[in-house]
Write a protein that holds these residues in place. Structure first.
Motif, PDB file in Angstrom:
ATOM      1  N   VAL A   1       0.839  -1.196   0.000  1.00 24.35           N
ATOM      2  CA  VAL A   1       0.000   0.000   0.000  1.00 24.35           C
ATOM      3  C   VAL A   1       0.877   1.251   0.000  1.00 24.35           C
ATOM      4  O   VAL A   1       0.544   2.259  -0.647  1.00 24.35           O
ATOM      5  N   ALA A   2       1.997   1.203   0.696  1.00 28.60           N
ATOM      6  CA  ALA A   2       2.903   2.350   0.707  1.00 28.60           C
ATOM      7  C   ALA A   2       3.454   2.621  -0.690  1.00 28.60           C
ATOM      8  O   ALA A   2       3.547   3.777  -1.120  1.00 28.60           O
ATOM      9  N   GLN A   3       3.825   1.562  -1.404  1.00 28.87           N
ATOM     10  CA  GLN A   3       4.296   1.732  -2.785  1.00 28.87           C
ATOM     11  C   GLN A   3       3.208   2.350  -3.656  1.00 28.87           C
ATOM     12  O   GLN A   3       3.471   3.251  -4.458  1.00 28.87           O
ATOM     13  N   TRP A   4       2.006   1.840  -3.514  1.00 28.53           N
ATOM     14  CA  TRP A   4       0.885   2.355  -4.307  1.00 28.53           C
ATOM     15  C   TRP A   4       0.644   3.835  -4.017  1.00 28.53           C
ATOM     16  O   TRP A   4       0.485   4.644  -4.929  1.00 28.53           O
ATOM     17  N   LEU A   5       0.637   4.198  -2.725  1.00 35.72           N
ATOM     18  CA  LEU A   5       0.377   5.587  -2.353  1.00 35.72           C
ATOM     19  C   LEU A   5       1.488   6.500  -2.869  1.00 35.72           C
ATOM     20  O   LEU A   5       1.230   7.598  -3.356  1.00 35.72           O
ATOM     21  N   GLN A   6       2.711   6.008  -2.803  1.00 36.75           N
ATOM     22  CA  GLN A   6       3.848   6.814  -3.250  1.00 36.75           C
ATOM     23  C   GLN A   6       3.819   7.045  -4.757  1.00 36.75           C
ATOM     24  O   GLN A   6       4.372   8.032  -5.240  1.00 36.75           O
TER      25      GLN A   6
END
Length: 207
Positions: free
Chosen positions: A60-65
């Motif tokens: 999710v962090a990768q997606w948000l970034q």
């Protein structure tokens, strides 16, 4: 029939629903102890919430970034912005929530207010992701109460003068129960005859 859990905003954040096939590199180090503490708090707030592992948070962090900054900020604020409503509900003396629920709300807000948690708040773009995840995943514990509180606010605006300007939770509940009983009575009346004369005998005669 399975129903999706209530959400604080729009569609859910894209947590994987099954274990990922391989390790996911996080944009920021994720400490195993911090992940365990996050899960402990999450399940204290909402025992039926899913368990998050390193790869789920990292994905999710990768997606948000990968999103444009304004879109990422809006997604996080759509969840974190709901805390003000929860705090107002918990502090409203006319509503008087259960002490156990009040404690869970305070625990949720206290985590969000911490700057150094699973993902430090000063990490660009994703620093508030863990806070938003906690709000979203714990939301079912407050969703029904908050819907009732919204109805109570409408009731207070519309009928408050009849209760000295400060109707309380019990006034709202009693009135809504009375309205429900009246609705059921009207519903029954519409679907039955006042007098049952029985079937006609001998048919109709035209004179």
């Amino acid at each position: 029939m399975r129903h999706d859990p209530p959400l604080p905003a729009g569609t859910p954040l894209p947590l994987p629903r099954a274990p990922l096939p391989g390790p996911v590199e996080a944009p920021v180090p994720l400490d195993a102890t911090a992940i365990a503490e996050f899960n402990d708090l999450l399940h204290e707030l909402h025992p039926d919430a899913p368990h998050l592992d390193h790869d789920a948070v990292a994905s999710v962090a990768q997606w948000l970034q990968s999103l444009p900054q304004p879109q990422a900020d809006a997604l996080l604020q759509a969840r974190l912005g709901r805390l003000a409503e929860l705090q107002a509900m918990a502090a409203d003396p006319d509503w008087a929530i259960e002490p156990a629920l009040g404690k869970r709300i305070r625990r949720l807000v206290a985590y969000v207010d911490r700057e150094r948690d699973l993902i430090p708040d000063d990490v660009p773009r994703i620093g508030r992701l863990d806070d938003a995840l906690l709000v979203e995943l714990a939301w079912p514990m407050v969703a029904e109460e908050l819907e009732d509180y919204r109805d109570f606010q409408r009731f207070r605006e519309e009928s408050g003068a009849g209760f000295g300007g400060h109707p309380r939770r019990e006034d709202w509940l009693r009135t809504r129960l009375e309205e429900g009983a009246l609705w059921e009575q009207l519903h029954r009346v519409r679907h039955q005859h006042y007098v049952d004369y029985g079937p006609l005998e001998g048919g109709l005669r035209v004179v």
